[in-house]
Design a protein around this motif. Structure first.
Motif, PDB file in Angstrom:
ATOM      1  N   ILE A   1       0.852  -1.187   0.000  1.00  0.00           N
ATOM      2  CA  ILE A   1       0.000   0.000   0.000  1.00  0.00           C
ATOM      3  C   ILE A   1       0.891   1.242   0.000  1.00  0.00           C
ATOM      4  O   ILE A   1       1.982   1.255   0.563  1.00  0.00           O
ATOM      5  CB  ILE A   1      -0.963   0.028   1.207  1.00  0.00           C
ATOM      6  N   GLY A   2       0.425   2.302  -0.641  1.00  0.00           N
ATOM      7  CA  GLY A   2       1.202   3.530  -0.761  1.00  0.00           C
ATOM      8  C   GLY A   2       0.854   4.533   0.321  1.00  0.00           C
ATOM      9  O   GLY A   2       0.035   4.280   1.216  1.00  0.00           O
TER      10      GLY A   2
ATOM     11  N   SER B   1      -9.933   9.564  -6.075  1.00  0.00           N
ATOM     12  CA  SER B   1      -9.695   8.124  -6.132  1.00  0.00           C
ATOM     13  C   SER B   1      -8.467   7.853  -6.995  1.00  0.00           C
ATOM     14  O   SER B   1      -8.005   8.719  -7.744  1.00  0.00           O
ATOM     15  CB  SER B   1     -10.910   7.385  -6.700  1.00  0.00           C
ATOM     16  N   PHE B   2      -7.940   6.596  -6.907  1.00  0.00           N
ATOM     17  CA  PHE B   2      -6.733   6.249  -7.660  1.00  0.00           C
ATOM     18  C   PHE B   2      -6.631   4.728  -7.777  1.00  0.00           C
ATOM     19  O   PHE B   2      -7.352   3.979  -7.107  1.00  0.00           O
ATOM     20  CB  PHE B   2      -5.480   6.795  -6.956  1.00  0.00           C
ATOM     21  N   TYR B   3      -5.716   4.279  -8.628  1.00  0.00           N
ATOM     22  CA  TYR B   3      -5.397   2.860  -8.781  1.00  0.00           C
ATOM     23  C   TYR B   3      -3.981   2.631  -8.278  1.00  0.00           C
ATOM     24  O   TYR B   3      -3.094   3.464  -8.473  1.00  0.00           O
ATOM     25  CB  TYR B   3      -5.465   2.425 -10.252  1.00  0.00           C
ATOM     26  N   ARG B   4      -3.749   1.487  -7.639  1.00  0.00           N
ATOM     27  CA  ARG B   4      -2.379   1.098  -7.357  1.00  0.00           C
ATOM     28  C   ARG B   4      -1.675   0.789  -8.678  1.00  0.00           C
ATOM     29  O   ARG B   4      -2.329   0.492  -9.679  1.00  0.00           O
ATOM     30  CB  ARG B   4      -2.328  -0.139  -6.461  1.00  0.00           C
ATOM     31  N   VAL B   5      -0.368   0.838  -8.658  1.00  0.00           N
ATOM     32  CA  VAL B   5       0.395   0.477  -9.848  1.00  0.00           C
ATOM     33  C   VAL B   5       0.128  -0.996 -10.169  1.00  0.00           C
ATOM     34  O   VAL B   5       0.313  -1.868  -9.314  1.00  0.00           O
ATOM     35  CB  VAL B   5       1.909   0.701  -9.633  1.00  0.00           C
TER      36      VAL B   5
ATOM     37  N   GLY C   1      -2.784  -2.207 -10.643  1.00  0.00           N
ATOM     38  CA  GLY C   1      -4.064  -2.595 -10.065  1.00  0.00           C
ATOM     39  C   GLY C   1      -5.249  -2.234 -10.933  1.00  0.00           C
ATOM     40  O   GLY C   1      -5.168  -1.382 -11.817  1.00  0.00           O
ATOM     41  N   ARG C   2      -6.393  -2.867 -10.686  1.00  0.00           N
ATOM     42  CA  ARG C   2      -7.622  -2.614 -11.434  1.00  0.00           C
ATOM     43  C   ARG C   2      -8.752  -2.131 -10.542  1.00  0.00           C
ATOM     44  O   ARG C   2      -9.799  -1.724 -11.019  1.00  0.00           O
ATOM     45  CB  ARG C   2      -8.070  -3.895 -12.171  1.00  0.00           C
ATOM     46  N   GLN C   3      -8.518  -2.198  -9.238  1.00  0.00           N
ATOM     47  CA  GLN C   3      -9.570  -1.777  -8.306  1.00  0.00           C
ATOM     48  C   GLN C   3      -9.402  -0.308  -7.961  1.00  0.00           C
ATOM     49  O   GLN C   3      -8.334   0.125  -7.540  1.00  0.00           O
ATOM     50  CB  GLN C   3      -9.509  -2.615  -7.034  1.00  0.00           C
ATOM     51  N   LEU C   4     -10.471   0.469  -8.154  1.00  0.00           N
ATOM     52  CA  LEU C   4     -10.436   1.893  -7.839  1.00  0.00           C
ATOM     53  C   LEU C   4     -10.491   2.074  -6.324  1.00  0.00           C
ATOM     54  O   LEU C   4     -11.365   1.508  -5.661  1.00  0.00           O
ATOM     55  CB  LEU C   4     -11.620   2.598  -8.501  1.00  0.00           C
ATOM     56  N   ILE C   5      -9.553   2.847  -5.788  1.00  0.00           N
ATOM     57  CA  ILE C   5      -9.464   3.048  -4.342  1.00  0.00           C
ATOM     58  C   ILE C   5      -9.800   4.501  -4.015  1.00  0.00           C
ATOM     59  O   ILE C   5      -9.235   5.430  -4.621  1.00  0.00           O
ATOM     60  CB  ILE C   5      -8.042   2.720  -3.837  1.00  0.00           C
TER      61      ILE C   5
END
Length: 475
Positions: free
Chosen positions: A226-227, A261-265, A267-271
């Motif tokens: 996690i960032g 919102s953003f995506y992890r590098v 990743g496909r799930q919007l956080i």
């Protein structure tokens, strides 16, 4: 005042020190053996002990250890003609007040012993150097200046807000300290405060640091990480040196600030992003926008509330309380004796420009805590880089002059209390004797040259020398 004790098996050294101390009107007692010192200490103690490191019957370091065990507050100065790293370290670890390498400047030794005597006398009387500072309370941010009061008011106004804040100011001005204060006094204070210096992380790693990555996103990504945006969930994310952020990451940051919102590098799930962003820079972002180095739309997203932090030179009235805090902090951290600034050293610091701002002042206080030989820090104790070149040299000379006049004022006050007659004449004679003696020593006794350098007539100098009982060469 108690005499200074000198122990050295070299008769010539004892003789030189005895004559120099007598000239300085300081009493002393001489010893050739360390055992004689220990025996004498069964009945009395000196104001200061000056010991050679190699004495015929005992090591000076062994003497130091035995003296400190019985008189822990007694200043002990170690001197040696065989200076080496191990003995210097051992001396200071054993509690030595100072470590002198022979041959030494006798005038500097006299000044050192005078200072040690003053501190010894205060310790004997139970007097604290600055008792009013011992219990001084230090808040989150220190500053009584008008500029810092404006910063305090801004923090107060923002305490009920979630607005993005842009902190500007020179490097070392305390932007992260203010960012932490903004978080601590905000509605998000129960959640994390996460800081990241965007200029200190390689650009190929910065995206992952900010937004995290999924397992397998790139070579070496063996687990999901996690960032910082997720780490700061519900709290505050502090982005330092935002002006140096790479352009491609500026685009991603803008999207997070716009969409929330953003995506992890990989990743496909919007956080969802639930953080308050505080950004900081020591650069002119408008100028970088004009140069095409910073996105204009990101600048406007960050520049919701702008708060400029003043440079330390703009608030010299805060230097005393800042230095007091840093000196106390350094002493506690290093588990060593607390140091205090003399009036002259403080005035010097107030006039010094401090290009490194508050961070530089903190580093200097750490240095002084380790390197200053006595509890009272004088101008001479300050780091060489503060006193050399340009304004530093002028400030040092001005501070030394101020220190001399302050000493004179104190002596005059003491003599006035004694109500002795003819005070002005006696002080004038002492002043003139000191000036003429120094001038003659400088010119090796040549009256003509001394008169020229002092800017007085030859006859005037000759007459004054006769009146004061001084001698010179009749060239």
């Amino acid at each position: 005042m108690k005499p200074i004790w000198i122990v050295d098996d070299d008769k010539s050294i004892r003789w030189v020190l005895e004559k120099a101390l007598a000239k300085a009107q300081m009493s002393c007692r001489l010893f050739a053996q360390a055992g004689d010192v220990l025996k004498a200490m069964e009945d009395e103690s000196p104001s200061v002990l000056l010991s050679d490191i190699r004495i015929s019957d005992m090591s000076g370091l062994d003497l130091l250890a035995r003296v400190k065990k019985r008189f822990p507050q007694l200043p002990v100065v170690i001197m040696t003609a065989y200076s080496d790293l191990d003995s210097a370290v051992s001396a200071f670890q054993g509690g030595a007040y100072e470590y002198l390498a022979k041959p030494f400047d006798i005038n500097r030794v006299i000044e050192l012993l005078r200072r040690a005597c003053e501190e010894s006398e205060k310790a004997a009387q139970g007097v604290k150097a600055f008792p009013e500072q011992e219990s001084r309370h230090h808040p989150d941010i220190i500053g009584q200046s008008r500029a810092m009061q404006e910063v305090f008011r801004a923090i107060g106004r923002l305490s009920q807000s979630h607005a993005t804040v842009l902190l500007t100011g020179e490097s070392g001005a305390g932007k992260e300290v203010v960012a932490r204060a903004l978080h601590r006094h905000s509605l998000r204070r129960a959640a994390p405060f996460v800081a990241i210096n965007t200029a200190a992380i390689p650009r190929e790693l910065l995206e992952s640091e900010l937004f995290g990555h999924e397992r397998g996103a790139f070579t070496g990504a063996n687990a999901t990480q996690i960032g910082r945006f997720e780490q700061a969930k519900g709290g505050t994310l502090f982005l330092d040196e935002i002006g140096d952020m790479p352009m491609e990451l500026q685009t991603r940051l803008l999207r997070v600030l716009s969409d929330g919102s953003f995506y992890r590098v990989g990743g496909r799930q919007l956080i969802a992003s639930d953080v308050r962003v505080i950004a900081a820079t020591n650069q002119n972002l408008e100028q970088r926008v004009a140069q095409g180095l910073f996105r204009e739309d990101l600048f406007h997203r960050l520049n919701v509330i702008r708060l400029r932090l003043p440079a330390l030179r703009e608030r010299p009235e805060d230097i005393e309380s800042l230095a007091d805090y840093f000196l106390a902090k350094a002493a506690s951290s290093l588990k060593t004796e607390r140091k205090y600034l003399s009036a002259e050293a403080l005035e010097f610091m107030r006039q010094y420009p401090f290009p490194g701002n508050v961070r530089q002042l903190e580093n200097i206080c750490n240095w002084l805590t380790v390197m200053a030989s006595s509890r009272t820090i004088r101008v001479a104790d300050l780091p060489p880089e503060m006193k050399t070149g340009g304004a530093g040299t002028e400030l040092a000379q001005s501070a030394q002059c101020a220190g001399w006049t302050e000493e004179l004022k104190r002596e005059v006050a003491e003599l006035l209390e004694q109500e002795k007659p003819g005070l002005m004449n006696r002080l004038t004679d002492k002043f003139e004797a000191a000036v003429f003696q120094t001038a003659l020593a400088f010119t090796h006794g040549k009256k003509v040259e001394a008169a020229q350098r002092l800017g007085v007539g030859r006859n005037t100098l000759t007459r004054k020398l006769q009146e004061l009982g001084l001698q010179g060469d009749d060239e």
